[in-house]
Write a protein that holds these residues in place. Structure first.
Motif, PDB file in Angstrom:
ATOM      1  N   TYR A   1       0.810  -1.216   0.000  1.00 37.29           N
ATOM      2  CA  TYR A   1       0.000   0.000   0.000  1.00 37.29           C
ATOM      3  C   TYR A   1       0.845   1.269   0.000  1.00 37.29           C
ATOM      4  CZ  TYR A   1      -3.897  -2.991   1.054  1.00 37.29           C
ATOM      5  OH  TYR A   1      -4.847  -3.968   0.985  1.00 37.29           O
ATOM      6  N   ALA A   2       0.395   2.248  -0.786  1.00 36.89           N
ATOM      7  CA  ALA A   2       1.053   3.549  -0.781  1.00 36.89           C
ATOM      8  C   ALA A   2       0.844   4.239   0.561  1.00 36.89           C
ATOM      9  CB  ALA A   2       0.479   4.408  -1.911  1.00 36.89           C
ATOM     10  N   HIS A   3      -0.310   3.999   1.175  1.00 34.86           N
ATOM     11  CA  HIS A   3      -0.623   4.633   2.464  1.00 34.86           C
ATOM     12  C   HIS A   3      -0.948   3.570   3.511  1.00 34.86           C
ATOM     13  CE1 HIS A   3      -0.642   8.734   0.969  1.00 34.86           C
ATOM     14  NE2 HIS A   3      -1.306   8.311  -0.079  1.00 34.86           N
ATOM     15  N   PRO A   4       0.080   2.955   4.067  1.00 33.16           N
ATOM     16  CA  PRO A   4      -0.171   1.895   5.058  1.00 33.16           C
ATOM     17  C   PRO A   4      -0.999   2.401   6.240  1.00 33.16           C
ATOM     18  CG  PRO A   4       2.193   2.126   4.602  1.00 33.16           C
ATOM     19  CD  PRO A   4       1.514   3.197   3.847  1.00 33.16           C
ATOM     20  N   GLU A   5      -0.959   3.711   6.475  1.00 30.81           N
ATOM     21  CA  GLU A   5      -1.700   4.254   7.627  1.00 30.81           C
ATOM     22  C   GLU A   5      -3.213   4.153   7.429  1.00 30.81           C
ATOM     23  OE1 GLU A   5       0.049   5.956   5.469  1.00 30.81           O
ATOM     24  OE2 GLU A   5      -0.913   7.848   4.926  1.00 30.81           O
TER      25      GLU A   5
ATOM     26  N   LYS B   1      -2.255  -2.539  -5.755  1.00 30.99           N
ATOM     27  CA  LYS B   1      -3.474  -3.011  -5.133  1.00 30.99           C
ATOM     28  C   LYS B   1      -3.372  -4.509  -4.868  1.00 30.99           C
ATOM     29  CE  LYS B   1      -7.040  -4.657  -6.270  1.00 30.99           C
ATOM     30  NZ  LYS B   1      -6.480  -5.966  -6.016  1.00 30.99           N
ATOM     31  N   VAL B   2      -4.067  -4.944  -3.838  1.00 28.36           N
ATOM     32  CA  VAL B   2      -4.066  -6.379  -3.560  1.00 28.36           C
ATOM     33  C   VAL B   2      -5.347  -6.987  -4.070  1.00 28.36           C
ATOM     34  CG1 VAL B   2      -2.916  -7.665  -1.764  1.00 28.36           C
ATOM     35  CG2 VAL B   2      -3.890  -5.433  -1.247  1.00 28.36           C
TER      36      VAL B   2
ATOM     37  N   GLU C   1      -4.332   4.666  -7.267  1.00 27.71           N
ATOM     38  CA  GLU C   1      -4.288   5.644  -6.196  1.00 27.71           C
ATOM     39  C   GLU C   1      -4.866   5.001  -4.943  1.00 27.71           C
ATOM     40  OE1 GLU C   1      -5.711  10.240  -5.855  1.00 27.71           O
ATOM     41  OE2 GLU C   1      -6.393   9.083  -7.560  1.00 27.71           O
ATOM     42  N   HIS C   2      -4.239   5.235  -3.806  1.00 21.59           N
ATOM     43  CA  HIS C   2      -4.752   4.700  -2.546  1.00 21.59           C
ATOM     44  C   HIS C   2      -5.446   5.840  -1.808  1.00 21.59           C
ATOM     45  CE1 HIS C   2      -3.880   2.352   1.429  1.00 21.59           C
ATOM     46  NE2 HIS C   2      -5.147   2.367   1.102  1.00 21.59           N
TER      47      HIS C   2
ATOM     48  N   PRO D   1     -10.267  -6.174 -12.099  1.00 21.86           N
ATOM     49  CA  PRO D   1     -11.246  -5.338 -12.806  1.00 21.86           C
ATOM     50  C   PRO D   1     -11.975  -4.362 -11.882  1.00 21.86           C
ATOM     51  CG  PRO D   1     -11.502  -7.641 -13.443  1.00 21.86           C
ATOM     52  CD  PRO D   1     -10.489  -7.610 -12.343  1.00 21.86           C
ATOM     53  N   THR D   2     -12.338  -4.796 -10.677  1.00 22.72           N
ATOM     54  CA  THR D   2     -13.147  -3.918  -9.828  1.00 22.72           C
ATOM     55  C   THR D   2     -12.420  -2.626  -9.496  1.00 22.72           C
ATOM     56  OG1 THR D   2     -14.319  -5.800  -8.931  1.00 22.72           O
ATOM     57  CG2 THR D   2     -14.463  -3.777  -7.685  1.00 22.72           C
ATOM     58  N   SER D   3     -11.100  -2.682  -9.273  1.00 24.18           N
ATOM     59  CA  SER D   3     -10.398  -1.439  -8.928  1.00 24.18           C
ATOM     60  C   SER D   3     -10.382  -0.507 -10.126  1.00 24.18           C
ATOM     61  CB  SER D   3      -8.988  -1.725  -8.427  1.00 24.18           C
ATOM     62  OG  SER D   3      -8.121  -2.000  -9.486  1.00 24.18           O
TER      63      SER D   3
END
Lengths: 272, 440
Positions: A120-124, B9-10, B253-254, B379-381
Motif C-alpha cells: 500500500y502507498a498509504h499503510p496508515e 493493489k491487492v 491511487e490509494h 477489474p473492480t479497482s
C-alpha cells in the motif's frame, strides 16, 4: 459460550440457515450456489435466512445453522464472530480460511507491517491484525469442513446431517485412499513425483494425482498425519529442496497443527 | 521494473464482497461528493507471493477470487510465459480458451441469474424468483451447470482448478472426453439463446444521465477473435498499447476512504472495463449466432446503458458456448501437455479478460524461479471510479426519493458492474449529508 441446543423456530417453520463471510475468496460459499441440481430442493428444506452473496432478504437471528467462511484478520472480524456465535445454535466452519487461517495466514510467519508497506502507498489507511486466525481460535465451533475450496457434496452431507441431528459422514482418511479408489497408478512410486497425498485429508477426489501432478495439500492434514515421515521421504528419497517442502506445508492451511509444527521444524533444520 | 511497486493493489478488490458504504454529500446546489467505501480486509497477495516458486503463481492467485479463479490463473501463466519467453500455441492455446469459456459461462450465469435478474423483477433472490419464474431459473441453473462441467473437465474442479500450469496444463483431455461434453453444451447453448431473448425484454431504466458523459471503454482487442487471453489493450478514445505498456498509461491511487485502490488512465481519469466495454469494442468478432441475435434484438454498439449489462452478459454466454463447441469440434490432443519451462531472471506482464473485465498481472522472478515482485490489478479497482461517477451523475435526478428507494437504486447501479461487491446483494449503508453536518 456453549451452543444453545434448542432448535430455533422460524416464521416459515423451517430451520434457519445463515452464511457468513470473513476474510476469504468467497469460493466456499460459492460451492453452495454451485449445487445447481440441489439448490432449489435445499431451499424447500431450509429457510435461507441470511446469505449476503445470494439474497437481499435479511432475517434477524437466531439461526439454527451458521456456515462460516473465512479467517479472522481485523478487529471488526473479532467482534463480529462473537456475535455470530451468540446467534447460532450450530456453527460450522467451511474451508481452509475458517479452519486453518487460509493463504492469508502466511503473514503469521512474516512481518505484517512490512507486508502492508510493500502493498500500500498509504499503510496508515489500513487496519489489520498481525495474524490471520481460524474461527476456532475465537469461539467454540461445532464442526469443521476442510478444503480449499470445500467439496460441495461434503457440504450437502454436513448440512443434511445437522438437519437430521446425526454425525456427518465425512471421511477423514488420506487422499491416497481416494487415489486408490480411482484406480490411479501412484505418481510418487511410479514417477518419483513429490505428493502430499499420504498426509492430506480426503475430499477432493484425488484430482491432482489424476491430472498427473502431486497433491499440494489444499484439503489440509488428515487425522493423525505423519508429516515428519513424509517430509523425510521428500528430502531424502526425492531430493526435494527444504524450502519447497516448507512451501508445501505452508500454503492454504498453514495453521493446521500437523503442517504448522512440521514447517517450523523444517525451517529450524534448514538453518542449522 | 522492481523498485517502484509502492502503489499496488491487492486481491481484496477481486471480492469486495461483504460491506461497503456509500457517502453522499449534497446541498441546495446539488450532489457535492460521492464516495463508495469498500473495506474488504486486505489479504496481501502481492506481498505473500514474494519468495514463492513461479510454478505456484496460478495456484496461489486463484485464491484471490473463488468466483473467477480461472481469470487469475490465465493472467498468471501468461505473465510468467512472457517472462520466460515461451508461447503455447495450437491445441494448448485453444484449451486455455475453452477453459476460459467455461468460466465466462458459469460466472456470468451466477451474476445474471442469482444476483442481477432479481433486481429487474423485484425479488430478493433467485429462490424467490423461481417460485414465479421457475423455467427461467431452472434453465439458468442448467446453463451454469454446463459452464461448470467445462471448467471441471479441463481444470479438475469448478472452484480453484488444479490443472493450469505455466507452459500449458498438467494433463490434456482425450478427444472423446471433449466430444462427450458436446451434447450438454449444445443443449445449454440453445437455452442461452432463449436467455438472451428473455433478458432483452427486461424493463431497463433509462440512462439520460450518461448521454453527455460517455465512458471511456477499455478492453483487449485481437485481430480475429472476441478477446479472452490475448490482444492489445485498446479504448474507445484511441488507446492502443501492449500489456507491457500498461503501467505507463494506467495508475493506481490509494484513497483514505476505501481500502480498494482506484485505477485511472493517466491524465484522462475514469474508464470502464467489463462486458459492455468488450462488446462495444469487439461486437464484430462475436460468433455468428450471437452477432445475428444482437442484430435482430437491435443491441447496437456502443451500448451506453449500464443497466443493459445483463443483456450483453447473456450475449457473451451464447458466444462462449459457440466458441467452446468450435474448439471441441476441431480439437486434436496435443502430444505434450505443456511446453518445457526453465526459470531465469526475468520480468513478464499479461492482461486477460476476466468475466468482469481487464485483469493485469506483472511478475519479476529470479534465476531460481522465485517471485521477487508481483503486481495485480483486478477489474473492480479499474471500475471503481466509474461506479462513483455513475452515482454522482445519476443521483441529482433522484435525491427526492425516499431513502430505501434511493439505496435500492444505488445498489442496482453498482450491481450493473458485477464488481465483486455485488456478491453481497444488500451491502450498502447509505449516509446522506446535507452540508450542515446533519445526516438525514
Amino acid at each position: 459460550m456453549v451452543p444453545n441446543q434448542q432448535p430455533v423456530a422460524s416464521s416459515k417453520s423451517l430451520p434457519k440457515l445463515a452464511v457468513w463471510k470473513f476474510t476469504s475468496c468467497d469460493g466456499c460459499q460459492l460451492s453452495l450456489l454451485d449445487c445447481e441440481d440441489e439448490l432449489l430442493s435445499l431451499a424447500d428444506q431450509l429457510d435461507i435466512a441470511y446469505f449476503m452473496e445470494a439474497s437481499s432478504e435479511i432475517q434477524e437471528g437466531p439461526f439454527d445453522i451458521s456456515l462460516v467462511e473465512g479467517s479472522i484478520t481485523t478487529p471488526a472480524d473479532k467482534e463480529r464472530i462473537l456475535e455470530v456465535r451468540r446467534q447460532s445454535r450450530v456453527l460450522i466452519c467451511i474451508g481452509a480460511c475458517a479452519t486453518a487461517g487460509g493463504i492469508q495466514a502466511l503473514r503469521n510467519f512474516a512481518d505484517v507491517e512490512e507486508f502492508t508497506r510493500a502493498v500500500y502507498a498509504h499503510p496508515e489507511y489500513i487496519t489489520t491484525l498481525k495474524d490471520s486466525t481460524p474461527i476456532s481460535a475465537h469461539v467454540p465451533v461445532d464442526f469443521e469442513l476442510q478444503g480449499c475450496p470445500i467439496n460441495k457434496n461434503q457440504l450437502l452431507e454436513v448440512i443434511s446431517a445437522f438437519l437430521h441431528r446425526r454425525p456427518p459422514q465425512v471421511a477423514n482418511h488420506s487422499v491416497c485412499m481416494e487415489c486408490k479408489l480411482r484406480g490411479n497408478v501412484c505418481i510418487w512410486v511410479a514417477h518419483g513425483t513429490p505428493c502430499m497425498g499420504p498426509v492430506t485429508h480426503a475430499g477432493c477426489g484425488a484430482i491432482c494425482p489424476s491430472y498427473n501432478r502431486g497433491c499440494y495439500a489444499c484439503y489440509g492434514p488428515k487425522e493423525n498425519s505423519n508429516t515428519g515421515s513424509l517430509c523425510h521421504w521428500w528430502l531424502e528419497k526425492l531430493n526435494v529442496e527444504n524450502t519447497l517442502t516448507i512451501e508445501n506445508l505452508r500454503n492454504f492451511n498453514p495453521l493446521a497443527d500437523a503442517f504448522k509444527v512440521e514447517s517450523e521444524v523444517r525451517e529450524r533444520d534448514g538453518r542449522t | 521494473m522492481a523498485g517502484h511497486s509502492k502503489t499496488i493493489k491487492v486481491d481484496y478488490l477481486a471480492r469486495v464482497e461483504g460491506e461497503g458504504a456509500l457517502h453522499i454529500d449534497y446541498d441546495d446546489s446539488g450532489v457535492q461528493k460521492v464516495q463508495l467505501k469498500i473495506f474488504e480486509p486486505p489479504r496481501f497477495f502481492e506481498a505473500l507471493l514474494r519468495g514463492r516458486d513461479y510454478l505456484e503463481a496460478p495456484d496461489i492467485t486463484a485464491r484471490i477470487c473463488g468466483i473467477c479463479p480461472v481469470a487469475y490463473q490465465m493472467s498468471a501463466v501468461h505473465g510468467m510465459e512472457d517472462a520466460l519467453g515461451i508461447k503455447p500455441s495450437g491445441a494448448l492455446r485453444e484449451l486455455r480458451r475453452l477453459l476460459y469459456c467455461g468460466e465466462w459461462i458459469e460466472s456470468h450465469m451466477l451474476h445474471i441469474s442469482m444476483l442481477h435478474a432479481p433486481d429487474f423483477l423485484g425479488y430478493p433472490n433467485a429462490v424467490a424468483m423461481a417460485k414465479d419464474h421457475p423455467e427461467v431459473v431452472k434453465n439458468a441453473l442448467e446453463i451454469k451447470k454446463a459452464g461448470n462441467a467445462l471448467v471441471r473437465l479441463i481444470g479438475g474442479r469448478e472452484v480453484h482448478p488444479i490443472n493450469v500450469r505455466v507452459g500449458g496444463f498438467y494433463k490434456v483431455p482425450e478427444n472423446r472426453e471433449l466430444t462427450a461434453l458436446a451434447e450438454q453444451l449444445e443443449t445449454a447453448r440453445d437455452l442461452a439463446e432463449q436467455l438472451v431473448i428473455w433478458s432483452s425484454t427486461l424493463p431497463f431504466p433509462n440512462y439520460e444521465w450518461r448521454r453527455d458523459n460517455h465512458y471511456e471503454f477499455v478492453a483487449l482487442k485481437h485481430p480475429t477473435e472476441y478477446p479472452m487471453n490475448e490482444g492489445r489493450i485498446t479504448s474507445s478514445k484511441g488507446l492502443d498499447i501492449t500489456a507491457r505498456d500498461y503501467e505507463n498509461y494506467f495508475e493506481e491511487e490509494h484513497l483514505a476512504h476505501s481500502t480498494a485502490l482506484h485505477c485511472t488512465l493517466k491524465n484522462r481519469g475514469a474508464y470502464l472495463v467489463g462486458p459492455i466495454a468488450r462488446f462495444n469494442l469487439n461486437r464484430d468478432k462475436l460468433s455468428p449466432r450471437a452477432r445475428q441475435l444482437a442484430e435482430s434484438l437491435k443491441v447496437a454498439a456502443p451500448c451506453l446503458n449500464p443497466f443493459q449489462s445483463i443483456l450483453v452478459r447473456s450475449l457473451e454466454v451464447l458466444h462462449a458456448f459457440e466458441e467452446a463447441l468450435r474448439i471441441i469440434g476441431k480439437y486434436q490432443k496435443p502430444e505434450e501437455p505443456h511446453l518445457a519451462t526453465k526459470p531465469k531472471a526475468a520480468s513478464g506482464c499479461a492482461a486477460t479478460e476476466a468475466p468482469r473485465g481487464l485483469l493485469y498481472h506483472r511478475y519479476d522472478i529470479d534465476k531460481n524461479g522465485k517471485i521477487t515482485v508481483a503486481k495485480i490489478v483486478a477489474p473492480t479497482s479499474q471500475n471503481q471510479k466509474t461506479i462513483e461517477d455513475d452515482l454522482r451523475l445519476m443521483l441529482p435526478s433522484f435525491m427526492h426519493f425516499p431513502e430505501d428507494k434511493l439505496r435500492g437504486l444505488c445498489e442496482r447501479a453498482i450491481r450493473n458492474y458485477d464488481p465483486c461487491i455485488s456478491c453481497s446483494t444488500h451491502f450498502l449503508q447509505l449516509h446522506l449529508n446535507n452540508g450542515q453536518g446533519q445526516s438525514s
